[in-house]
Design an enzyme around this catalytic site. Structure first.
Site, short mmCIF file in Angstrom:
data_model
loop_
_atom_site.label_atom_id
_atom_site.label_comp_id
_atom_site.label_asym_id
_atom_site.label_seq_id
_atom_site.Cartn_x
_atom_site.Cartn_y
_atom_site.Cartn_z
N CYS A 29 0.87 -1.17 0.00
CA CYS A 29 0.00 0.00 0.00
C CYS A 29 0.91 1.22 0.00
O CYS A 29 2.09 1.11 -0.27
CB CYS A 29 -0.96 -0.01 1.18
SG CYS A 29 -0.19 0.18 2.77
N THR A 30 0.36 2.36 0.31
CA THR A 30 1.16 3.56 0.30
C THR A 30 1.96 3.71 1.60
O THR A 30 3.18 3.72 1.59
CB THR A 30 0.28 4.80 0.05
OG1 THR A 30 -0.46 4.59 -1.14
CG2 THR A 30 1.13 6.04 -0.10
N GLY A 31 1.26 3.80 2.74
CA GLY A 31 1.92 4.09 4.01
C GLY A 31 2.43 2.89 4.78
O GLY A 31 3.24 3.03 5.68
N ASN A 32 1.94 1.68 4.47
CA ASN A 32 2.32 0.46 5.17
C ASN A 32 2.16 0.60 6.68
O ASN A 32 3.00 0.19 7.46
CB ASN A 32 3.75 0.04 4.81
CG ASN A 32 4.13 -1.34 5.32
OD1 ASN A 32 5.22 -1.54 5.82
ND2 ASN A 32 3.24 -2.30 5.22
N SER A 33 1.03 1.19 7.09
CA SER A 33 0.79 1.35 8.52
C SER A 33 -0.51 0.72 8.97
O SER A 33 -0.71 0.49 10.16
CB SER A 33 0.77 2.83 8.89
OG SER A 33 -0.35 3.47 8.31
N CYS A 34 -1.42 0.39 8.03
CA CYS A 34 -2.75 -0.03 8.44
C CYS A 34 -3.25 -1.26 7.66
O CYS A 34 -3.13 -2.39 8.11
CB CYS A 34 -3.70 1.16 8.28
SG CYS A 34 -5.31 0.92 9.03
N ARG A 35 -3.80 -1.05 6.46
CA ARG A 35 -4.42 -2.14 5.71
C ARG A 35 -3.44 -3.24 5.34
O ARG A 35 -3.73 -4.43 5.50
CB ARG A 35 -5.10 -1.62 4.44
CG ARG A 35 -6.29 -0.73 4.76
CD ARG A 35 -6.71 0.06 3.57
NE ARG A 35 -5.66 1.04 3.25
CZ ARG A 35 -5.69 1.86 2.23
NH1 ARG A 35 -6.71 1.83 1.39
NH2 ARG A 35 -4.71 2.72 2.01
N SER A 36 -2.29 -2.87 4.82
CA SER A 36 -1.31 -3.89 4.44
C SER A 36 -0.81 -4.65 5.66
O SER A 36 -0.54 -5.85 5.60
CB SER A 36 -0.14 -3.27 3.68
OG SER A 36 0.46 -2.24 4.44
N SER A 91 5.05 -7.00 4.18
CA SER A 91 4.25 -5.87 3.70
C SER A 91 5.16 -4.66 3.59
O SER A 91 6.16 -4.56 4.28
CB SER A 91 3.07 -5.60 4.63
OG SER A 91 3.51 -5.31 5.94
N THR A 112 7.06 -4.08 11.21
CA THR A 112 7.72 -2.82 10.89
C THR A 112 7.09 -2.24 9.63
O THR A 112 6.59 -2.98 8.78
CB THR A 112 9.23 -3.01 10.68
OG1 THR A 112 9.43 -3.98 9.65
CG2 THR A 112 9.91 -3.47 11.96
N ASP A 169 7.84 -0.81 6.34
CA ASP A 169 9.02 -0.82 5.47
C ASP A 169 8.74 -0.24 4.10
O ASP A 169 7.64 -0.37 3.56
CB ASP A 169 9.50 -2.27 5.28
CG ASP A 169 9.90 -2.93 6.58
OD1 ASP A 169 10.53 -2.25 7.41
OD2 ASP A 169 9.58 -4.12 6.76
N CYS A 177 -4.84 -0.75 -1.72
CA CYS A 177 -5.44 0.59 -1.74
C CYS A 177 -6.87 0.47 -2.27
O CYS A 177 -7.13 -0.34 -3.14
CB CYS A 177 -4.69 1.54 -2.66
SG CYS A 177 -2.93 1.38 -2.57
N CYS A 224 -2.66 3.14 -6.24
CA CYS A 224 -1.96 1.97 -5.73
C CYS A 224 -0.54 1.97 -6.23
O CYS A 224 -0.28 2.36 -7.36
CB CYS A 224 -2.66 0.70 -6.19
SG CYS A 224 -4.11 0.36 -5.22
N ASP A 273 -9.52 3.05 3.59
CA ASP A 273 -8.51 3.31 4.59
C ASP A 273 -9.18 3.83 5.85
O ASP A 273 -9.64 4.98 5.89
CB ASP A 273 -7.50 4.34 4.06
CG ASP A 273 -6.31 4.52 4.99
OD1 ASP A 273 -6.38 4.06 6.15
OD2 ASP A 273 -5.32 5.12 4.56
#
Length: 141
Positions: free
Chosen positions: A7-14, A32, A60, A62, A79, A86, A103
């Site tokens: 995903c974009t931020g790699n903080s939530c969905r992924s 991820s 983490t 990444d 996304c 995406c 998101d």
């Protein structure tokens, strides 16, 4: 079997998808990443997963750059919003898929509403990735 969730931020969905895939089968390699990795996990995502017994707190956030030189069986983008783009993955991939989700970190309103969005998206990710696992991954194992 190696699977990369992007995903974009790699903080939530992924991160949630990563947690679910690993919970379905401990023998597959799941990572991820994000094109603009935030460097941290969204606390709502960590809490939503902990609520159902999956601990992603040690994951983490990444950058996708970390994984470009590896070979992947699947690369999946998550996304979902119409205004979101995406990420593209230029590494070695057997199969690219898109399984999109809203998101929840963009939800606005009361704390209760925002939490309900994390739970809704978490449950949608579980359903979408379990379907992916049973239809695409399990037959190859």
């Amino acid at each position: 079997m190696k699977i990369l969730v992007l995903c974009t931020g790699n903080s939530c969905r992924s991160q949630m998808a990563h947690g679910f895939l690993q919970s379905f089968d401990k023998n597959i390699t799941v990572c991820s990443a994000g094109t603009e990795a935030s460097g941290r996990l969204n606390p709502g995502a960590v809490k939503a997963m902990a609520e159902i017994g999956i601990d992603i707190s040690g994951h983490t956030s990444d950058s996708v750059e970390k994984y470009l030189n590896e070979e992947w069986d699947f690369v999946i983008t998550v996304c979902g919003g119409a205004n979101e783009s995406c990420p593209a993955f230029s590494g070695k991939v057997n199969k690219r898929l898109h399984i999109g989700f809203d998101d929840p970190s963009h939800a606005q309103g009361t704390e209760e509403f925002i939490w309900s969005e994390f739970v809704r998206v978490r449950d949608e990710i579980k359903e979408g990735f379990f379907q992916f696992y049973t239809q695409e991954v399990k037959p190859l194992l």
